[in-house]
Write a protein that holds these residues in place. Structure first.
Motif, mmCIF file in Angstrom:
data_model
loop_
_atom_site.group_PDB
_atom_site.id
_atom_site.type_symbol
_atom_site.label_atom_id
_atom_site.label_comp_id
_atom_site.label_asym_id
_atom_site.label_seq_id
_atom_site.Cartn_x
_atom_site.Cartn_y
_atom_site.Cartn_z
ATOM 1 N N PRO A 159 0.828 -1.207 0.000
ATOM 2 C CA PRO A 159 0.000 0.000 0.000
ATOM 3 C C PRO A 159 0.865 1.260 0.000
ATOM 4 O O PRO A 159 1.911 1.315 0.649
ATOM 5 C CB PRO A 159 -0.814 -0.122 1.297
ATOM 6 C CG PRO A 159 -0.850 -1.583 1.572
ATOM 7 C CD PRO A 159 0.479 -2.117 1.116
ATOM 8 N N ASP A 179 -4.044 1.016 -2.820
ATOM 9 C CA ASP A 179 -3.743 -0.259 -2.197
ATOM 10 C C ASP A 179 -2.669 -0.980 -3.015
ATOM 11 O O ASP A 179 -2.343 -0.579 -4.133
ATOM 12 C CB ASP A 179 -4.995 -1.127 -2.118
ATOM 13 C CG ASP A 179 -6.055 -0.544 -1.191
ATOM 14 O OD1 ASP A 179 -5.661 0.083 -0.181
ATOM 15 O OD2 ASP A 179 -7.253 -0.710 -1.480
ATOM 16 N N SER A 262 -2.650 -7.662 -6.896
ATOM 17 C CA SER A 262 -2.406 -7.612 -5.468
ATOM 18 C C SER A 262 -1.063 -8.217 -5.162
ATOM 19 O O SER A 262 -0.458 -8.869 -5.982
ATOM 20 C CB SER A 262 -3.501 -8.373 -4.725
ATOM 21 O OG SER A 262 -3.511 -9.727 -5.126
ATOM 22 N N ASP A 285 -10.409 2.985 -4.893
ATOM 23 C CA ASP A 285 -9.943 1.705 -5.421
ATOM 24 C C ASP A 285 -10.077 1.716 -6.932
ATOM 25 O O ASP A 285 -11.170 1.868 -7.470
ATOM 26 C CB ASP A 285 -10.771 0.571 -4.821
ATOM 27 C CG ASP A 285 -10.145 -0.783 -5.099
ATOM 28 O OD1 ASP A 285 -9.138 -0.826 -5.812
ATOM 29 O OD2 ASP A 285 -10.678 -1.790 -4.593
#
Length: 334
Positions: A159, A179, A262, A285
């Motif tokens: 992040p 993120d 991610s 996001d």
């Protein structure tokens, strides 16, 4: 040659053979070259640094003739990727295809021997998961849209933030909280007073920052670096102007399909002090449910509305001629 084909060729001739790539991290051996321009059929080739010059090629991707490409993914060969950790220096070099469509360093010649813009040196860091990149550079300038600029892709292995600064880096002029993952179409609102002080076109830097854990951008948040180089890019921004009638010129948004990602990783952070101005940080996001590791390749020119518009324009002209003929014929009858 078709109209669209002529446009591509003319633009390629204007920009010439060119490659740009900045410091980044990767966990899978994929390097993303930010921009590539090629006059003829070519390859963008990766090579490790060998005493200040490119060594033997260790990965390549095809670049079509008379084209522009952004976010060109090039995978390192397994032998070059295996067995090392930390940071290394690599080169991205354009080679001209000899005509067989297959890269061969013996028969395909490096364009950089006569054009320095056809190669670029960059730092590459290896991380456990995810990646760190900032990809926003374009071949011309990007207009501000409602005081915001757009980075087409930002990768963060942890992040953090996308931070816009003045080109010399001494003033923060916009931040966006993100993120961990791959983010597309990331907008950043620039400080109004900073924009008001700029000319019609000005440069900004966009840097990846690591969040210190409190979720707020501040002096303890550090820029992500690889071998002393910031994970960052620069771009030319076009300020909103005024038309002759006093109305504000409109801007065209940069449209990019959202793609997520991610992961977390550890990257050595820079001890460089954070610039003094700290605007309010946005957090939205920008990811979607799935992500692939292959970067998009986008041509700066090609068929589109111009072709459709031309068809409708021609149809309108024919209809107008038929109406005139009909009227004249009716007049003769009278």
């Amino acid at each position: 040659m078709s109209g669209s084909g002529f446009g591509i060729a003319a633009s390629a001739a204007t920009h010439g053979d060119h490659v740009s790539v900045d410091a980044q991290t990767t966990s899978d051996g994929t390097v993303v070259v930010e921009t590539v321009s090629a006059i003829g059929p070519s390859f963008v080739v990766l090579a490790p640094d060998d005493g200040g010059r490119p060594g033997d090629p260790v990965g390549n991707a095809t670049v079509p003739a008379a084209s522009f490409r952004r976010n060109v993914a090039v995978a390192l060969d397994d032998g070059a990727w295996d067995g090392w950790t930390g940071n290394r220096t690599f080169w991205a070099v354009l080679y001209r295809d000899d005509g067989d469509g297959r890269f061969d360093p013996e028969s395909d010649a490096s364009i950089a021997t006569r054009n320095p813009a056809a190669e670029a040196e960059f730092a590459l860091g290896r991380v456990e998961r995810g990646s760190d990149r900032v990809l926003a550079r374009v071949f011309t300038s990007q207009r501000l849209r409602e005081g915001r600029l757009t980075a087409r892709r930002v990768d963060l292995s942890q992040p953090g933030y996308l931070v816009a600064t003045s080109i010399d880096g001494d003033r923060v002029v916009g931040t966006r909280a993100l993120d961990a993952g791959v983010h597309r179409n990331v907008t950043v609102a620039l400080n109004e007073s900073f924009v008001a002080q700029q000319r019609r076109e000005f440069r900004v830097r966009l840097l990846a920052y690591r969040d210190d854990g409190d979720g707020r951008f501040g002096e303890s948040d550090r820029p992500v670096t690889v071998g002393g180089e910031h994970v960052a890019t620069s771009m030319i921004v076009q300020n909103v102007g005024t038309n002759a009638d006093g109305t504000v010129t409109t801007t065209r948004p940069l449209v990019v399909t959202p793609t997520p990602g991610s992961g977390t990783a550890t990257v050595t952070d820079s001890p460089t002090a954070v610039p003094t101005v700290t605007p309010t940080t946005e957090r939205t996001d920008t990811r979607s449910p799935a992500e692939t590791t292959t970067a998009d390749e986008t041509s700066a020119s090609g068929p589109g509305f111009g072709v459709v518009g031309a068809v409708f324009a021609l149809a309108g002209t024919v209809l107008a001629v038929l109406v005139v003929v009909a009227v004249l014929g009716r007049k003769d009858e009278l």
